[in-house]
Design a protein around this motif. Sequence first.
Motif, short mmCIF file in Angstrom:
data_model
loop_
_atom_site.label_atom_id
_atom_site.label_comp_id
_atom_site.label_asym_id
_atom_site.label_seq_id
_atom_site.Cartn_x
_atom_site.Cartn_y
_atom_site.Cartn_z
N ALA A 81 13.63 -56.96 8.07
CA ALA A 81 12.47 -56.79 8.94
C ALA A 81 11.27 -56.23 8.16
N ILE A 82 11.54 -55.25 7.29
CA ILE A 82 10.47 -54.68 6.46
C ILE A 82 9.86 -55.76 5.57
N ASN A 83 10.72 -56.60 5.00
CA ASN A 83 10.24 -57.68 4.14
C ASN A 83 9.38 -58.67 4.90
N LYS A 84 9.60 -58.77 6.22
CA LYS A 84 8.79 -59.66 7.06
C LYS A 84 7.49 -58.99 7.50
N GLY A 85 7.33 -57.72 7.13
CA GLY A 85 6.11 -57.01 7.49
C GLY A 85 6.17 -56.33 8.85
N ILE A 86 7.37 -56.21 9.41
CA ILE A 86 7.53 -55.56 10.71
C ILE A 86 7.52 -54.04 10.51
N LYS A 87 6.76 -53.36 11.31
CA LYS A 87 6.64 -51.91 11.20
C LYS A 87 7.87 -51.22 11.77
N ILE A 88 8.46 -50.33 11.00
CA ILE A 88 9.62 -49.56 11.45
C ILE A 88 9.31 -48.08 11.32
N ILE A 89 9.41 -47.36 12.43
CA ILE A 89 9.15 -45.93 12.43
C ILE A 89 10.26 -45.22 13.22
N GLY A 90 10.20 -43.89 13.22
CA GLY A 90 11.09 -43.09 14.05
C GLY A 90 10.28 -42.36 15.10
N ASP A 91 10.94 -41.59 15.92
CA ASP A 91 10.23 -40.90 17.00
C ASP A 91 9.27 -39.83 16.48
N ILE A 92 9.52 -39.30 15.27
CA ILE A 92 8.65 -38.26 14.72
C ILE A 92 7.29 -38.84 14.35
N GLU A 93 7.28 -40.00 13.76
CA GLU A 93 6.01 -40.67 13.46
C GLU A 93 5.27 -41.02 14.75
N LEU A 94 6.00 -41.49 15.72
CA LEU A 94 5.42 -41.82 17.03
C LEU A 94 4.82 -40.57 17.67
N PHE A 95 5.55 -39.48 17.58
CA PHE A 95 5.07 -38.20 18.10
C PHE A 95 3.74 -37.82 17.45
N TYR A 96 3.67 -37.97 16.13
CA TYR A 96 2.46 -37.59 15.41
C TYR A 96 1.24 -38.36 15.91
N TYR A 97 1.41 -39.68 16.18
CA TYR A 97 0.28 -40.49 16.61
C TYR A 97 -0.37 -39.93 17.88
N PHE A 98 0.42 -39.29 18.72
CA PHE A 98 -0.08 -38.87 20.03
C PHE A 98 -0.22 -37.35 20.17
N SER A 99 0.16 -36.60 19.15
CA SER A 99 0.03 -35.14 19.22
C SER A 99 -1.39 -34.76 18.82
N LYS A 100 -1.91 -33.72 19.43
CA LYS A 100 -3.30 -33.33 19.18
C LYS A 100 -3.43 -31.95 18.53
N ASN A 101 -2.35 -31.20 18.50
CA ASN A 101 -2.41 -29.84 17.97
C ASN A 101 -1.58 -29.71 16.69
N PRO A 102 -1.78 -28.64 15.94
CA PRO A 102 -1.13 -28.49 14.62
C PRO A 102 0.40 -28.52 14.71
N ILE A 103 1.00 -29.12 13.69
CA ILE A 103 2.45 -29.26 13.60
C ILE A 103 2.97 -28.40 12.46
N ILE A 104 4.03 -27.67 12.74
CA ILE A 104 4.77 -26.93 11.72
C ILE A 104 6.09 -27.66 11.54
N ALA A 105 6.33 -28.20 10.35
CA ALA A 105 7.50 -29.03 10.10
C ALA A 105 8.46 -28.29 9.16
N ILE A 106 9.72 -28.21 9.55
CA ILE A 106 10.70 -27.42 8.81
C ILE A 106 11.91 -28.27 8.48
N THR A 107 12.29 -28.28 7.20
CA THR A 107 13.51 -28.97 6.81
C THR A 107 14.24 -28.14 5.77
#
Length: 433
Positions: A81-107
């Motif tokens: 799918a990636i080779n076909k140019g199809i965009k693959i993301i997870g819920d965290i990337e999706l969350f970022y697109y719609f979040s408006k306030n600062p994010i603290i990310a911990i791993t």
Amino acid sequence: MIKKVVIIGLGITGLSCIKFFINKGIIPYIMDSRTNPPFIKEIPPLVKYCIGYLNKDWILNANLIVISPGISIFHPLLKNAINKGIKIIGDIELFYYFSKNPIIAITGTNGKSTVTNMIGKIINNYYSAGIGGNIGYPALELLSNFQNFYILELSSFQLETIKKFKSYISVILNISSDHMDRYPLGIEQYQKIKLNIYKNASICIYNANNSLTYPNNLQKNQRAISFGINKGKYQVYKKQKNIYLKVNNKIILNFNKTKLIGTHNYINSLAVLAISDILHIPRNISLKIISNYMLNNHTLQIVHKKNGVIWINDSKSTNINSTKAALSFLGNNKRIWLLLGGYDKNCEFHLLKKYLMNDKIHIYCFGLASKKILSLYPKAIQVQTMSDAIKNISKFLKYGDIVLLSPACSSIDQFINFKDRGEKFIELAKQNN
């Protein structure tokens, strides 16, 4: 215009993605390779789904694919799918697109949940913060309420699919060998994915004692803050019998007077204080919460005391370093009955050798990893299940003994998750009189 959204994985994350897209007026397609995924009965009637396999046609004709953390970005179909140019993301990337306030990310390989919970308590004492991600609450569901900050605990699986994700503060607590079943190229591949968390971050917080966490190639608009034992801006400093927290070489807290357990948690608290200082939260608030913080259930949790025997539930220990931390904390003066085993994720049990050579440690191994453990530690006793181990151990317990569940493995071969494993251990422990 997104015409066809495919969601892969019908766990708690997949379900949150379904709700998210429906709220945006988009009816997604859903699939799961499991024949009986956990939330199948909660799929809305309008949503088409397939279970038991991954639908190749849906994947290769999608405009957007959203994968759950349990689905590897390296799956051959997804590579196509990636080779076909199809965009693959997870819920965290999706969350970022719609979040408006600062994010603290911990791993980090270990300590993520402790730090996430601790800083959450501090921030919510002064501002407001939504807490989610790998900690068990889907990130997308945080968007429904206004928060000053979002705190996300992120696993390497979630970090595989971030692209434009940007945090205000990103933290890597530590990196050690884990999930080698998912990363066949070894710890370098695992590290590279962990380091994704620093991309676009304004401030990077790293462990001065663990070079794998160092942020490489910082941009001009980024800055880094370090913590560690006798290293970094925020330090654990040992002097005689006392252990202190130092900032810029100034002692501000005596860990011996806190409720924290173990050096690893003293180190975790350094990262917490670094975050709270960045946010200009008064030190008296931060230090009070750090001092009184009690560990989460399933982490070095004393669950039963009877006849001088202490039963400790450390079920959240799903890798080698967690078990090392538990054994280091308990020391080598007590007789310990150690329960090891589960699904080992190709972890390196030989790294426990110096901790397990103590004659006072008696190993009982169970689950898929038991043969591997036995091959490395022939004195270990192999049993089928944790229950079998406890039945056997119970015959030999004496005053002063410790029974420790610190499996160094994932629980998914015999339990729903580490919480299920821990609850079962607690139940069995309390049956011993």
